[in-house]
Design a protein around this motif. Structure first.
Motif, PDB file in Angstrom:
ATOM      1  N   SER A 170      -7.827  -0.929 -12.007  1.00  0.00           N
ATOM      2  CA  SER A 170      -7.320   0.388 -12.389  1.00  0.00           C
ATOM      3  C   SER A 170      -6.366   0.951 -11.353  1.00  0.00           C
ATOM      4  O   SER A 170      -5.788   2.015 -11.546  1.00  0.00           O
ATOM      5  CB  SER A 170      -8.488   1.370 -12.590  1.00  0.00           C
ATOM      6  OG  SER A 170      -9.258   1.480 -11.399  1.00  0.00           O
ATOM      7  N   ARG A 171      -6.189   0.248 -10.212  1.00  0.00           N
ATOM      8  CA  ARG A 171      -5.327   0.724  -9.137  1.00  0.00           C
ATOM      9  C   ARG A 171      -4.143  -0.205  -8.942  1.00  0.00           C
ATOM     10  O   ARG A 171      -4.237  -1.410  -9.155  1.00  0.00           O
ATOM     11  CB  ARG A 171      -6.094   0.820  -7.817  1.00  0.00           C
ATOM     12  CG  ARG A 171      -7.140   1.922  -7.774  1.00  0.00           C
ATOM     13  CD  ARG A 171      -7.536   2.206  -6.339  1.00  0.00           C
ATOM     14  NE  ARG A 171      -7.980   0.994  -5.647  1.00  0.00           N
ATOM     15  CZ  ARG A 171      -7.724   0.734  -4.367  1.00  0.00           C
ATOM     16  NH1 ARG A 171      -6.996   1.561  -3.655  1.00  0.00           N
ATOM     17  NH2 ARG A 171      -8.189  -0.371  -3.811  1.00  0.00           N
ATOM     18  N   VAL A 172      -3.029   0.372  -8.517  1.00  0.00           N
ATOM     19  CA  VAL A 172      -1.866  -0.392  -8.097  1.00  0.00           C
ATOM     20  C   VAL A 172      -1.908  -0.470  -6.573  1.00  0.00           C
ATOM     21  O   VAL A 172      -1.823   0.542  -5.891  1.00  0.00           O
ATOM     22  CB  VAL A 172      -0.555   0.266  -8.565  1.00  0.00           C
ATOM     23  CG1 VAL A 172       0.637  -0.518  -8.041  1.00  0.00           C
ATOM     24  CG2 VAL A 172      -0.511   0.358 -10.084  1.00  0.00           C
ATOM     25  N   LEU A 173      -2.058  -1.670  -6.035  1.00  0.00           N
ATOM     26  CA  LEU A 173      -2.137  -1.840  -4.593  1.00  0.00           C
ATOM     27  C   LEU A 173      -0.745  -1.740  -3.977  1.00  0.00           C
ATOM     28  O   LEU A 173       0.218  -2.311  -4.498  1.00  0.00           O
ATOM     29  CB  LEU A 173      -2.760  -3.187  -4.246  1.00  0.00           C
ATOM     30  CG  LEU A 173      -4.221  -3.387  -4.683  1.00  0.00           C
ATOM     31  CD1 LEU A 173      -4.706  -4.768  -4.298  1.00  0.00           C
ATOM     32  CD2 LEU A 173      -5.118  -2.317  -4.070  1.00  0.00           C
ATOM     33  N   GLU A 199       2.264   0.608   9.738  1.00  0.00           N
ATOM     34  CA  GLU A 199       1.995   0.116   8.394  1.00  0.00           C
ATOM     35  C   GLU A 199       1.047   1.061   7.680  1.00  0.00           C
ATOM     36  O   GLU A 199       0.295   1.814   8.306  1.00  0.00           O
ATOM     37  CB  GLU A 199       1.398  -1.284   8.442  1.00  0.00           C
ATOM     38  CG  GLU A 199       0.060  -1.398   9.148  1.00  0.00           C
ATOM     39  CD  GLU A 199      -0.425  -2.839   9.239  1.00  0.00           C
ATOM     40  OE1 GLU A 199      -0.166  -3.600   8.283  1.00  0.00           O
ATOM     41  OE2 GLU A 199      -1.041  -3.194  10.247  1.00  0.00           O
ATOM     42  N   SER A 200       1.091   1.009   6.360  1.00  0.00           N
ATOM     43  CA  SER A 200       0.176   1.793   5.537  1.00  0.00           C
ATOM     44  C   SER A 200      -0.143   0.992   4.279  1.00  0.00           C
ATOM     45  O   SER A 200       0.662   0.189   3.809  1.00  0.00           O
ATOM     46  CB  SER A 200       0.792   3.147   5.157  1.00  0.00           C
ATOM     47  OG  SER A 200       1.940   2.966   4.350  1.00  0.00           O
ATOM     48  N   ASN A 201      -1.351   1.206   3.755  1.00  0.00           N
ATOM     49  CA  ASN A 201      -1.761   0.540   2.522  1.00  0.00           C
ATOM     50  C   ASN A 201      -2.898   1.323   1.892  1.00  0.00           C
ATOM     51  O   ASN A 201      -3.533   2.167   2.539  1.00  0.00           O
ATOM     52  CB  ASN A 201      -2.183  -0.911   2.796  1.00  0.00           C
ATOM     53  CG  ASN A 201      -3.369  -1.005   3.722  1.00  0.00           C
ATOM     54  OD1 ASN A 201      -4.485  -0.629   3.368  1.00  0.00           O
ATOM     55  ND2 ASN A 201      -3.144  -1.507   4.941  1.00  0.00           N
ATOM     56  N   ASN A 202      -3.165   1.038   0.628  1.00  0.00           N
ATOM     57  CA  ASN A 202      -4.276   1.666  -0.077  1.00  0.00           C
ATOM     58  C   ASN A 202      -5.300   0.620  -0.507  1.00  0.00           C
ATOM     59  O   ASN A 202      -5.870   0.699  -1.586  1.00  0.00           O
ATOM     60  CB  ASN A 202      -3.772   2.462  -1.289  1.00  0.00           C
ATOM     61  CG  ASN A 202      -3.146   1.573  -2.353  1.00  0.00           C
ATOM     62  OD1 ASN A 202      -2.776   0.420  -2.077  1.00  0.00           O
ATOM     63  ND2 ASN A 202      -3.014   2.084  -3.567  1.00  0.00           N
ATOM     64  N   ILE A 205     -10.192   2.915  -0.674  1.00  0.00           N
ATOM     65  CA  ILE A 205     -10.101   3.972  -1.681  1.00  0.00           C
ATOM     66  C   ILE A 205      -8.912   4.885  -1.412  1.00  0.00           C
ATOM     67  O   ILE A 205      -8.199   5.295  -2.334  1.00  0.00           O
ATOM     68  CB  ILE A 205     -11.405   4.794  -1.717  1.00  0.00           C
ATOM     69  CG1 ILE A 205     -12.590   3.880  -2.068  1.00  0.00           C
ATOM     70  CG2 ILE A 205     -11.296   5.921  -2.723  1.00  0.00           C
ATOM     71  CD1 ILE A 205     -12.452   3.177  -3.404  1.00  0.00           C
ATOM     72  N   SER A 206      -8.667   5.247  -0.142  1.00  0.00           N
ATOM     73  CA  SER A 206      -7.569   6.141   0.202  1.00  0.00           C
ATOM     74  C   SER A 206      -6.522   5.393   1.018  1.00  0.00           C
ATOM     75  O   SER A 206      -6.787   4.332   1.591  1.00  0.00           O
ATOM     76  CB  SER A 206      -8.089   7.341   0.999  1.00  0.00           C
ATOM     77  OG  SER A 206      -8.732   6.914   2.187  1.00  0.00           O
TER      78      SER A 206
END
Length: 250
Positions: A170-173, A199-202, A205-206
């Motif tokens: 249900s999420r777009v990584l 760097e940043s990523n999901n 959960i957040s």
């Protein structure tokens, strides 16, 4: 009965086609075949599937704009926990998987040793099984560097933006990284690198942001031999990379 083994005559017909291109602007090759399988006792297990493998490169603009293409269609095990099929004909733990990628990129040079490349990659994978859902990945990447800007000192910059959309999730990584590298040619065949970035990523959960710190070294004893080592401190811990390549005279 369940689990009962039986013998049968199996006829397999596989007409195929192979193409190899070596032109000034287009290079590549592909092979494709259609596998038709017929069982002697009844036709309920009969099947027809496509096998394909190919890759190519198109030069759209003289020494500037290119397009990489590659793709494959093959039969693979549906589950790693299921029974492993002995071949692509028999066995029920199999599904047809297709993977296709298109990657246009622009490249140019500046100064005496500088270069820059901007690349976009779209990758799509799909199968005939719900266990291997359709996945779409998009990546933007910018690479710029001038390793001999002053003859002794140089620099490099890398920017990456990647998204992955999986039909089963249900999420777009998302992932974004930026790195700046300072280079020092301490010997004719030995270079040291210092790396800083963010760097940043999901993946959790957040969304999570963190810094990147690292160092590396490149050893090129001959024009055809290269050894590279890198260590970086990232959000998952310390990562190590070691690679070596050698090209023969032919």
């Amino acid at each position: 009965n369940a689990g009962e083994t039986k013998t049968d005559w199996i006829t397999q017909i596989s007409p195929g086609l192979s193409v190899d291109a070596r032109g000034a602007r287009v290079t590549g090759s592909f092979s494709a075949s259609v596998n038709a399988i017929h069982y002697g006792n009844g036709t309920s297990a009969d099947s027809t599937n496509l096998a394909f493998n190919g890759r190519g490169n198109i030069m759209a603009l003289e020494n500037r704009l290119y397009v990489d293409l590659n793709g494959s269609v093959s039969r693979m095990a549906t589950s790693v926990f299921g029974a492993r099929p002995a071949d692509t004909v028999t066995g029920i733990n199999q599904t047809q998987v297709s993977v296709f990628n298109v990657s246009p990129y622009f490249t140019t040079r500046f100064g005496e040793t500088g270069s820059v490349q901007l690349r976009y990659t779209l990758g799509v994978s799909d199968s005939g099984s719900s266990a291997m859902a359709r996945s779409t990945a998009q990546t933007w990447m910018l690479d710029a560097s001038d390793p001999r800007m002053t003859g002794f000192l140089g620099w490099g910059f890398n920017l990456l933006d990647r998204t992955n959309d999986n039909a089963a999730s249900s999420r777009v990584l998302k992932q974004q990284t930026a790195r700046f590298t300072g280079m020092a040619q301490v010997a004719p065949d030995f270079m040291l690198r210092a790396i800083v970035g963010s760097e940043s990523n999901n993946y959790r959960i957040s969304n999570r942001s963190s810094s990147i710190y690292g160092m590396g070294a490149d050893w090129t004893p001959t024009p055809r031999t290269r050894v590279t080592a890198t260590v970086e401190d990232r959000f998952f811990g310390t990562g190590y990379s070691l690679s070596a390549d050698h090209r023969s005279s032919r």
